[in-house]
Design an enzyme around this catalytic site. Sequence first.
Site, PDB file in Angstrom:
ATOM      1  N   ASP A 276       1.133  -3.691  -2.091  1.00 59.55           N
ATOM      2  CA  ASP A 276       2.123  -4.749  -1.949  1.00 59.55           C
ATOM      3  C   ASP A 276       3.232  -4.561  -2.990  1.00 59.55           C
ATOM      4  OD1 ASP A 276       3.309  -7.031  -0.990  1.00 59.55           O
ATOM      5  OD2 ASP A 276       1.525  -8.288  -1.187  1.00 59.55           O
TER       6      ASP A 276
ATOM      7  N   GLU B 153       8.424  -1.773  -3.534  1.00 58.26           N
ATOM      8  CA  GLU B 153       9.808  -1.287  -3.417  1.00 58.26           C
ATOM      9  C   GLU B 153      10.305  -0.602  -4.700  1.00 58.26           C
ATOM     10  OE1 GLU B 153       8.973  -4.546  -2.941  1.00 58.26           O
ATOM     11  OE2 GLU B 153       8.837  -4.578  -0.769  1.00 58.26           O
TER      12      GLU B 153
ATOM     13  N   ASP C 258       6.776 -10.459   4.730  1.00 58.48           N
ATOM     14  CA  ASP C 258       6.523 -11.892   4.893  1.00 58.48           C
ATOM     15  C   ASP C 258       7.517 -12.521   5.858  1.00 58.48           C
ATOM     16  OD1 ASP C 258       4.436 -11.744   2.958  1.00 58.48           O
ATOM     17  OD2 ASP C 258       5.972 -11.707   1.402  1.00 58.48           O
TER      18      ASP C 258
END
Length: 815
Positions: free
Chosen positions: A391, A394, A462
């Site tokens: 998660d 980036e 999300d």
Amino acid sequence: MKQLVFLILLLTLSAESSSFKTVLPSGDVVQIDPFGDDSLHVRINPTGPVVAPPVQALLPNPPTRKTETTVTSDSITNGNLKVDTSNGLLVFTRVSDNKVLLQEVSHSFGDIGEGADPRAPNLVTATIRFKANAAENVYGLGEHRTGKLQNKPINIDFQKSQVYSYSIGADISIPFYSSTIGYAFLWNLPSFGYLNMNSEYTEWNSVSTEQLDFWVTTSSASSNGSMYQDFMYHYVEATGHPLLLPQFASGFWQCKNRYRNQSQILDIAQGYYSRSVPLSVIVVDWFHWVHFGDWSFNLNCWPDPGGMVNNLKTHGTEMMVSVWPLVDSDGNNFAAMKANGYLVTDSKGDAYPFHSPQYVYDPFNSDARQFVWQQVKKGYYDYGIKVYWLDACEPERFTPDASGTYYYKLGRDLQVGMAFPFMHHQTFHDGLKSVGETEIIFLSRSAWAGSQRYGAAVWSGDIPSTFDELAKQIRVAQNMALSGIYWWTTDIGGYGGGDITSPNFQELIVRWFQFGAFCPLFRVHGDRLPNDPDSACGSSGGPNEIWKFGAAAYPILVQIIELREQLRDYIMKHMEIAANTGTPILRPLFFDFPSDPQSYNAEDQFMFGPDWLVAPVTEYKAVNRSVYLPPLPSGRVWTNFFTEQVYSTGVYNIFFTLQTFPLFYVKSVTPVHRTEAVQFFSSVRNDSLLCITQQCFDDNPTDVAPYYYKKMRIEGYTMISPQSGTIPLGLWFSFTHNDNYVSTSQNPPDNSYTVHFNDGYVYTSNAEGMVRLDLYYNEERQDHLTVASAEGHQWATDNNYKFVSTQGYIFENSN
């Protein structure tokens, strides 16, 4: 003098016949190399010979190629692709028909300006512009929730695409696209910059690089299939083939924000087992730790990780845990990582926080990668957890780092930042390989070109729980497939805003499940409303299990999961094809029907392998929708999976209920021979027997002592309607009768029989997919057993059953 040096350089290097090199009137050095069949790697350097970049999507060495290369004074040809530089600009043509594919307008280099990296004095800005083609559509480029499949016009700021939003999900820039003109293009630079495609030009820019660097490919001159298949094969040859999807990953994944403790996750898993609903993976989300960067469980909430994992594995369920790249300043590993230079720094070399008090580890540092893996191994892998949820990779940022504050070992953020997730993926791929793992998969919120070679699966972040978002995800899925991301999933039901008591959401979850079952990965996740009360182990969203969405939804969701189970062998077959050839299992219609213009317009439907056409429902309370069915070869027809109605090519208004949706499979109209699978039972011997061959009938006569077998029912046929379908073989057991029973139906002889385990699936697609049925016998128990799976064979051997004979093979036999 500068021109003379370049001329000497050019004459020296031109001896390498497979490489084209020239010096342009501007003094820029151009080098073009064959890099795979029908493919060319282009580099343009303003100051001297081309250089190897600190990070690149292309493999370190060119793949073996079958095509021949020809070099002249102003051109290079590799197979079916030629580049001509005679007018000082690059012109790419397809040799087989001399079609111009891509035509340079200009390129330029500029000063990098404020914030130059003293470690890399040759960094410049670089821009190249190509002429636009009004007839061109492009596909791929990653995950941009534009609501359309065709990407032109588009303007992508690569740095801003890494800025994460918890309200709209991920924006992922993968600088690779396929063009309807007849070529595919890869921007081979990890630096920030932009892509601007409009009606006048296509322009690529880097804000921090030493040179321009890109790769172009086209279809083979001898290709008989889709040019898009050629593009994807050439792409994986150049950037790395995807790994083979692990078998367990093809099933159903259960996830929510968030299971807070060990007892809760075991209770949820037991809920699936007690309902006989298959569960392949269950997920532990964030904050199961004490600090970011501990990479271990909080033992107050997860007291026995090893026992928990072993419990799940006995039921065939793997666990995935969330792993973030952030490191808390008061965490267990911060001091060691700071001291050893394993954290992202500022220009002075001091550790620099991303979100105070959180820092980020430096995946561009091989020592840092090894350190992180060792912590992950100790905290998770040594307990049996081998699947990781990467998660916020980036890495998570909420504003662009326009000033280039962040520095990695291999360069500034502006120079290499696009490749952060790519290098993060290497951490886990290399770590798992180092301990001998062959089944590698991790779920990631971001990716870059080449991530597929490390085992990266990607999900879309999300996203909101709306029908409008579901419609967008159908386009996202197809573009990600043509970006070289072969394992993709979405949060089934969306992530935020879904109220499990709402009729709208209860219908949405059904429609999203219908879509999700035909995605490469099949995973439910979300932060549901109303939230669960807080506890000592933190906060949690509401329930997200299939029995929590209302009485009407539950049986439908079970049926969808069962359908996915029946498809798993088909999925694995096409995942193997993807690993070998680069052809994704989920793809736009035009991938299979490239010469059919209408297939390019059907953006809200897609192919799942060559045999299934999926048209999800994306409107609340919809009862019908338009579906386009492309033309099929002679002898094949489209068949509605739910109604068995046959269709030819055309546009149809398809009606459906909540339980159904437009789902079609390709069916041969050639007669198909079917073999009955007949179930017998002897009350005298308390023994059941499944026969499909005449020899089985002859060897076990009915109504004759001491057998007294009675024909109970036809258990089904060895062929079911979908060419690629399967029949589940369930093994049942009755303690009352002391009897094993193999069935291709869901109906045991009486209520004393319960499911013992799934004995495999009977393929019906072709001879290669056939399954052998072996007959075993236990003399002491006087009991026959028919098995099809490796598990069944092992169980028979372990329980003193002796092999008797092979009863035959079950497969579809077309003549």
